[in-house]
Design an enzyme around this catalytic site. Structure first.
Site, mmCIF file in Angstrom:
data_model
loop_
_atom_site.group_PDB
_atom_site.id
_atom_site.type_symbol
_atom_site.label_atom_id
_atom_site.label_comp_id
_atom_site.label_asym_id
_atom_site.label_seq_id
_atom_site.Cartn_x
_atom_site.Cartn_y
_atom_site.Cartn_z
ATOM 1 N N HIS A 1 18.760 2.477 -1.431
ATOM 2 C CA HIS A 1 18.589 1.073 -1.825
ATOM 3 C C HIS A 1 17.523 1.020 -2.920
ATOM 4 O O HIS A 1 16.487 1.687 -2.827
ATOM 5 C CB HIS A 1 18.148 0.242 -0.614
ATOM 6 C CG HIS A 1 17.542 -1.058 -1.014
ATOM 7 N ND1 HIS A 1 18.240 -2.004 -1.732
ATOM 8 C CD2 HIS A 1 16.282 -1.559 -0.845
ATOM 9 C CE1 HIS A 1 17.440 -3.029 -1.967
ATOM 10 N NE2 HIS A 1 16.253 -2.785 -1.442
ATOM 11 N N ASN B 1 15.683 -5.364 -7.708
ATOM 12 C CA ASN B 1 16.101 -5.169 -6.317
ATOM 13 C C ASN B 1 17.118 -6.265 -5.973
ATOM 14 O O ASN B 1 16.759 -7.436 -5.890
ATOM 15 C CB ASN B 1 14.851 -5.260 -5.429
ATOM 16 C CG ASN B 1 15.141 -5.153 -3.944
ATOM 17 O OD1 ASN B 1 16.279 -5.287 -3.519
ATOM 18 N ND2 ASN B 1 14.100 -4.929 -3.173
ATOM 19 N N CYS C 1 18.350 -5.585 2.880
ATOM 20 C CA CYS C 1 18.655 -4.409 2.053
ATOM 21 C C CYS C 1 19.517 -3.392 2.793
ATOM 22 O O CYS C 1 20.155 -2.544 2.169
ATOM 23 C CB CYS C 1 17.364 -3.766 1.579
ATOM 24 S SG CYS C 1 16.292 -4.966 0.794
HETATM 25 O O1 UT7 Z 1 13.672 -4.214 -0.723
HETATM 26 C C1 UT7 Z 1 13.026 -4.195 0.490
HETATM 27 C C2 UT7 Z 1 11.916 -3.268 0.540
HETATM 28 N N1 UT7 Z 1 10.914 -3.618 -0.447
HETATM 29 C C3 UT7 Z 1 10.076 -2.689 -0.854
HETATM 30 O O2 UT7 Z 1 10.231 -1.563 -0.438
HETATM 31 C C4 UT7 Z 1 8.972 -3.076 -1.783
HETATM 32 C C5 UT7 Z 1 7.738 -2.304 -1.417
HETATM 33 N N2 UT7 Z 1 6.541 -2.692 -2.169
HETATM 34 C C6 UT7 Z 1 6.422 -2.554 -3.498
HETATM 35 O O3 UT7 Z 1 7.368 -2.214 -4.194
HETATM 36 C C7 UT7 Z 1 5.067 -2.788 -4.111
HETATM 37 O O4 UT7 Z 1 4.111 -2.928 -3.094
HETATM 38 C C8 UT7 Z 1 5.000 -4.025 -5.060
HETATM 39 C C9 UT7 Z 1 5.778 -3.729 -6.337
HETATM 40 C C10 UT7 Z 1 5.554 -5.248 -4.387
HETATM 41 C C11 UT7 Z 1 3.570 -4.301 -5.470
HETATM 42 O O5 UT7 Z 1 2.996 -3.159 -6.075
HETATM 43 P P1 UT7 Z 1 1.591 -2.573 -5.568
HETATM 44 O O6 UT7 Z 1 1.312 -1.452 -6.444
HETATM 45 O O7 UT7 Z 1 1.719 -2.312 -4.105
HETATM 46 O O8 UT7 Z 1 0.605 -3.756 -5.885
HETATM 47 P P2 UT7 Z 1 -0.320 -4.614 -4.913
HETATM 48 O O9 UT7 Z 1 0.514 -5.605 -4.154
HETATM 49 O O10 UT7 Z 1 -1.192 -3.711 -4.137
HETATM 50 O O11 UT7 Z 1 -1.201 -5.374 -5.968
HETATM 51 C C12 UT7 Z 1 -2.049 -4.679 -6.890
HETATM 52 C C13 UT7 Z 1 -2.604 -5.693 -7.868
HETATM 53 C C14 UT7 Z 1 -3.192 -6.921 -7.190
HETATM 54 O O12 UT7 Z 1 -4.318 -7.335 -7.940
HETATM 55 P P3 UT7 Z 1 -5.813 -6.953 -7.437
HETATM 56 O O13 UT7 Z 1 -5.940 -7.517 -6.067
HETATM 57 O O14 UT7 Z 1 -5.849 -5.450 -7.466
HETATM 58 O O15 UT7 Z 1 -6.653 -7.593 -8.468
HETATM 59 C C15 UT7 Z 1 -2.109 -7.947 -7.351
HETATM 60 O O16 UT7 Z 1 -2.587 -9.265 -7.365
HETATM 61 O O17 UT7 Z 1 -1.561 -6.154 -8.724
HETATM 62 C C16 UT7 Z 1 -1.539 -7.576 -8.690
HETATM 63 N N3 UT7 Z 1 -0.168 -8.019 -8.883
HETATM 64 C C17 UT7 Z 1 0.379 -8.266 -10.081
HETATM 65 N N4 UT7 Z 1 -0.125 -8.228 -11.313
HETATM 66 C C18 UT7 Z 1 0.701 -8.532 -12.326
HETATM 67 C C19 UT7 Z 1 0.774 -8.201 -7.914
HETATM 68 N N5 UT7 Z 1 1.917 -8.575 -8.501
HETATM 69 C C20 UT7 Z 1 1.706 -8.622 -9.823
HETATM 70 C C21 UT7 Z 1 2.506 -8.949 -10.925
HETATM 71 N N6 UT7 Z 1 1.969 -8.887 -12.159
HETATM 72 N N7 UT7 Z 1 3.811 -9.296 -10.794
#
Ligand code: UT7
Length: 331
Positions: free
Chosen positions: A258, A288, A113
């Protein structure tokens, strides 16, 4: 001393639009989750026959057109991407072939990125020393063909999109214009927090039948960990650029971060105490796009009149590596 200026900017994305509802059919996810957690509504994914150098070529021709230049005037190609058309050589060579300019140097930058801002910093140095007068800088990415499109990979797969942005960079004698300062950082301590483990040269053989049945070949991210670092590093590196050039955040006309996650962009605006009208966001339409996200955003912001003559613009990136970077530009 001369500065470098972006005198042409262009973008190209594949015409295949993937909605969150399309993703619902591939894995256990929902439009509501994706919109709430990321802000993304649609992204563009390549179809059969599209190539990375093809996306880059189309973006390049638009940038050249805006700069009033022909491919034959390019003296140096900087190609920022995690990928290439093939395992090797780098994508810059495939783009150079399409542009029909053999002999022109082509350098690849694999800083995810941050690739475009790293590339801008490199271009800036070559312009400043007088080595080159016309540099093509491209940020291009095809992520969609690398993703785990099952529920196992949903946290990563719903985020990424494909696309390309290109900039033509030329000198200006006006020291108050163009790229004023650039700041590059990396911390490999966190390389495995956002990466694809394989194929790895440490495996012998590098690719085996057993390997492709594992999930090691897919991009993986510790989302929350990456998120926390991103919301710290973005404001930090923006302040670093402002301080180096003797400006404050109130002097800024536009920040182009980004496009990683709408919530990250909002957190950056909040921490800088800037309204969202000063912090560009188009993640809802593209997702992204890694190295392509900043040049795509610049190209839109120019078209929308958000960047015009004399605008003070700060580019900022954070991503895999970890790498992060900023550039302050007087347009
Ligand atoms: O480009 C380079 C830099 N990248 C970034 O800066 C990305 C940084 N991270 C993020 O944008 C976020 O962490 C994500 C969008 C990737 C994930 O969002 P989050 O709010 O941090 O979710 P999480 O990973 O903590 O997951 C929360 C819940 C989990 O379920 P449980 O364990 O609470 O039951 C995941 O399994 O959401 C679930 N989950 C989903 N549910 C539906 C994770 N992905 C999905 C999905 N659809 N696609």
């Amino acid at each position: 001393m001369r500065n470098s200026r972006i005198t042409g900017i262009g973008r190209h994305v594949p015409d295949r639009v993937i909605t969150n509802f399309d993703l619902e059919k591939m894995m256990d996810t929902s439009d509501e989750w994706i919109r709430e957690r990321t802000g993304i509504q649609t992204r563009h994914w390549v179809r059969e026959g599209d190539t990375l150098s093809g996306l880059a070529y189309n973006a390049t021709m638009k940038a050249l057109d805006m700069a009033g230049k022909k491919p034959g005037e390019i003296q140096f190609i900087i190609f920022a991407s995690l990928a290439s058309d093939h395992e090797f050589p780098g994508g810059g060579c495939f783009l150079q072939k399409k542009l029909g300019i053999p002999g022109v140097p082509a350098m690849d930058i694999r800083n995810a990125c941050s690739g475009f801002v790293y590339g801008l910093s490199v271009a800036d140095q070559f312009i400043k020393t007088g080595m080159y007068d016309t540099i093509l800088l491209v940020g291009a990415e095809i992520q969609s063909t690398s993703l785990d499109l099952t529920t196992r990979g949903r946290d990563v797969s719903v985020i990424f999109g494909d696309g390309a942005g290109a900039a033509v960079i030329t000198p200006t004698e006006k020291e108050e214009k163009g790229v004023l300062t650039t700041h590059l950082h990396a911390d490999g301590t966190f390389a495995d927090k956002l990466w694809a483990d394989a194929p790895s040269v440490n495996d012998n053989p590098r690719i085996s039948k057993a390997l492709v049945e594992t999930d090691r070949i897919y991009p993986k991210m510790e989302g929350r960990f990456v998120f926390k670092h991103a919301v710290t590093r973005f404001p930090e590196v923006i302040h670093e650029a402002l301080a180096a050039a003797g400006y404050t955040k109130d002097d800024l006309d536009l920040v182009i971060p980004h496009q990683a996650n709408r919530r990250i962009t909002e957190a950056v605006a909040h921490q800088l105490q800037l309204g969202m009208d000063k912090v560009y966001s188009n993640i809802e339409r593209y997702g992204n796009t890694t190295a392509a996200s900043i040049p795509i955003a610049i190209s839109e912001a120019v078209e929308q009149g958000l960047i015009k003559e004399n605008s003070l613009v700060c580019l900022a990136s954070f991503g895999a590596g970890f790498t992060w970077a900023s550039a302050l530009i007087r347009w």
